[in-house]
Design a protein around this motif. Sequence first.
Motif, PDB file in Angstrom:
ATOM      1  N   TYR A  39       1.299  38.470  40.007  1.00  0.00           N
ATOM      2  CA  TYR A  39       1.919  37.256  40.169  1.00  0.00           C
ATOM      3  C   TYR A  39       2.870  36.491  39.161  1.00  0.00           C
ATOM      4  CZ  TYR A  39      -1.485  37.570  43.974  1.00  0.00           C
ATOM      5  OH  TYR A  39      -2.123  38.121  44.909  1.00  0.00           O
ATOM      6  N   PHE A  47       4.459  37.370  47.340  1.00  0.00           N
ATOM      7  CA  PHE A  47       3.199  37.247  48.125  1.00  0.00           C
ATOM      8  C   PHE A  47       3.277  36.168  49.224  1.00  0.00           C
ATOM      9  CE2 PHE A  47      -0.745  35.148  48.941  1.00  0.00           C
ATOM     10  CZ  PHE A  47      -1.579  36.262  49.543  1.00  0.00           C
ATOM     11  N   TYR A  56      -0.074  40.682  58.800  1.00  0.00           N
ATOM     12  CA  TYR A  56      -1.077  39.932  57.935  1.00  0.00           C
ATOM     13  C   TYR A  56      -1.600  38.686  58.440  1.00  0.00           C
ATOM     14  CZ  TYR A  56      -2.995  38.649  53.687  1.00  0.00           C
ATOM     15  OH  TYR A  56      -4.173  38.337  52.539  1.00  0.00           O
ATOM     16  N   GLY A 161      -7.981  32.155  51.076  1.00  0.00           N
ATOM     17  CA  GLY A 161      -7.299  33.041  51.063  1.00  0.00           C
ATOM     18  C   GLY A 161      -7.941  34.463  50.843  1.00  0.00           C
ATOM     19  N   SER A 162      -9.371  34.584  50.870  1.00  0.00           N
ATOM     20  CA  SER A 162     -10.106  35.475  50.716  1.00  0.00           C
ATOM     21  C   SER A 162      -9.964  36.292  49.219  1.00  0.00           C
ATOM     22  CB  SER A 162     -10.135  36.593  51.782  1.00  0.00           C
ATOM     23  OG  SER A 162     -11.320  37.438  51.837  1.00  0.00           O
ATOM     24  N   ASN A 166     -10.872  39.988  46.127  1.00  0.00           N
ATOM     25  CA  ASN A 166     -10.288  40.794  45.193  1.00  0.00           C
ATOM     26  C   ASN A 166     -11.125  41.003  43.960  1.00  0.00           C
ATOM     27  OD1 ASN A 166      -7.357  38.769  46.351  1.00  0.00           O
ATOM     28  ND2 ASN A 166      -7.768  41.005  46.818  1.00  0.00           N
ATOM     29  N   TYR A 206      -2.140  45.333  55.273  1.00  0.00           N
ATOM     30  CA  TYR A 206      -1.818  45.774  53.691  1.00  0.00           C
ATOM     31  C   TYR A 206      -0.974  46.966  53.867  1.00  0.00           C
ATOM     32  CZ  TYR A 206      -5.672  42.785  52.859  1.00  0.00           C
ATOM     33  OH  TYR A 206      -6.549  41.500  52.779  1.00  0.00           O
ATOM     34  N   THR A 213       4.631  44.673  51.359  1.00  0.00           N
ATOM     35  CA  THR A 213       3.399  44.503  50.664  1.00  0.00           C
ATOM     36  C   THR A 213       3.884  45.905  49.737  1.00  0.00           C
ATOM     37  OG1 THR A 213       2.094  43.889  52.749  1.00  0.00           O
ATOM     38  CG2 THR A 213       0.965  44.906  50.718  1.00  0.00           C
ATOM     39  N   PHE A 216       5.891  44.209  46.797  1.00  0.00           N
ATOM     40  CA  PHE A 216       4.750  43.509  46.051  1.00  0.00           C
ATOM     41  C   PHE A 216       4.098  44.463  45.141  1.00  0.00           C
ATOM     42  CE2 PHE A 216       0.310  41.836  45.730  1.00  0.00           C
ATOM     43  CZ  PHE A 216       0.553  40.549  45.380  1.00  0.00           C
ATOM     44  N   GLU A 280      -5.652  47.131  43.413  1.00  0.00           N
ATOM     45  CA  GLU A 280      -6.377  45.930  43.873  1.00  0.00           C
ATOM     46  C   GLU A 280      -7.249  46.296  44.937  1.00  0.00           C
ATOM     47  OE1 GLU A 280      -4.536  42.664  46.075  1.00  0.00           O
ATOM     48  OE2 GLU A 280      -5.521  41.544  44.423  1.00  0.00           O
ATOM     49  N   SER A 282      -9.428  44.893  48.232  1.00  0.00           N
ATOM     50  CA  SER A 282      -9.756  43.458  48.724  1.00  0.00           C
ATOM     51  C   SER A 282     -11.112  43.736  49.973  1.00  0.00           C
ATOM     52  CB  SER A 282      -8.603  43.258  50.089  1.00  0.00           C
ATOM     53  OG  SER A 282      -8.785  41.758  50.500  1.00  0.00           O
TER      54      SER A 282
HETATM   55  N1  TRP Z   1      -6.643  37.739  48.384  1.00  0.00           N
HETATM   56  C1  TRP Z   1      -5.957  38.157  49.769  1.00  0.00           C
HETATM   57  C2  TRP Z   1      -6.204  39.305  50.081  1.00  0.00           C
HETATM   58  O1  TRP Z   1      -6.919  40.291  49.788  1.00  0.00           O
HETATM   59  C3  TRP Z   1      -4.430  38.100  49.330  1.00  0.00           C
HETATM   60  C4  TRP Z   1      -3.726  39.402  48.682  1.00  0.00           C
HETATM   61  C5  TRP Z   1      -3.986  39.615  47.439  1.00  0.00           C
HETATM   62  C6  TRP Z   1      -3.031  40.302  49.208  1.00  0.00           C
HETATM   63  N2  TRP Z   1      -3.297  40.802  46.900  1.00  0.00           N
HETATM   64  C7  TRP Z   1      -2.617  41.173  48.107  1.00  0.00           C
HETATM   65  C8  TRP Z   1      -2.603  40.723  50.397  1.00  0.00           C
HETATM   66  C9  TRP Z   1      -1.965  42.291  48.327  1.00  0.00           C
HETATM   67  C10 TRP Z   1      -1.730  41.722  50.563  1.00  0.00           C
HETATM   68  C11 TRP Z   1      -1.346  42.519  49.634  1.00  0.00           C
HETATM   69  O2  TRP Z   1      -6.093  39.955  51.536  1.00  0.00           O
END
Ligand code: TRP
Length: 318
Positions: A39, A47, A56, A161-162, A166, A206, A213, A216, A280, A282
């Motif tokens: 971020y 994002f 999404y 945002g869940s 993460n 995702y 994505t 990102f 990451e 999720s």
């Molecule tokens: N916390 C959300 C999720 O897991 C948002 C998010 C965080 C997210 N990083 C991400 C969404 C990377 C897409 C890609 O969905």
Amino acid sequence: MTTKTNAARARPLADSGFASDVLSGLSARQKWLAPKYFYDERGSQLFEAITELKEYYPTRCELAILREHKADIAGVFGPKTALIEFGTGSTRKVRILLEAAKTVEAYVPVDISAEMLRQEAQQLQHDYPRLRVLPVAADFTLPFRLPSAIVGLSRAGFFPGSTIGNFEPQDAAAFLRHAGRMLGAHATLIVGVDLVKDANILNAAYDDASGVTAQFNLNLLTRINRELSANFDVDAFSHRAFYNSDRRRIEMHLVSGRRQAVNIAGHVIEFAAGETIHTENSYKYTIESFGLLAQSAGWTPIKVWTDGLFSVHALAKA
Ligand code: TRP
């Protein structure tokens, strides 16, 4: 780019958490990077673009749940409340609650992206002149101080945002416990949690067709290049995301397209062809499994709202 790497050229980074986190993560057997580093300003913008993708679904679902049940959700806040949001990003979601929650007198958005936080807080203050908007630029996963201006108000947390997904489940429990300590006795907490579902829906969410994505995920390497004097060839990495159904989590990785070495802050990191950086997870929960996690962390689930894809939980201090 041919960067000569030696200690004299490297920037003095001994005190930078970013540098040491990157170097230790990339020195592990399974290379990894902490998702909070996504971020920067560009990452925050990307994002927001993800949240508008047709694949999404979580943001759309959560917004719809908040709109439909805002009165009910606001009903769990006590009189004279300070609402503290962990990892705000956009204020789009909290605005829905603020419309319904007339007992909220102060709003404390907490976010690691200082520039986006400043803009969002300023706009919100303009739109809600009677609300005390008290932004805190901080990494909400670490202890931080709440503004002293909220003394005397009861406290409620908002964690949409869940983002809870993460964290590793044990870290999610630790975070919920930490939030509980920070919010104090009689606090309530509203948490958005994405649900276990069909792998095809999850995989598309995702790994969108337009590649936002992917951008990102890759932006993390661009950020490391810029801030840590690194020389990642960003085009030599690609985005990979997939649902791991055994562990009930989406995993995001950056895959090295070839064997290569990268200089970062005066250190050399080697990649085999096909080697990945795990950027990451999720985690996905069921309503029951999230309720159990919350209970293990000192919270009692009091209400839950869901559309079958996403869930919003109200928790109260046990
Ligand atoms: N916390 C959300 C999720 O897991 C948002 C998010 C965080 C997210 N990083 C991400 C969404 C990377 C897409 C890609 O969905």
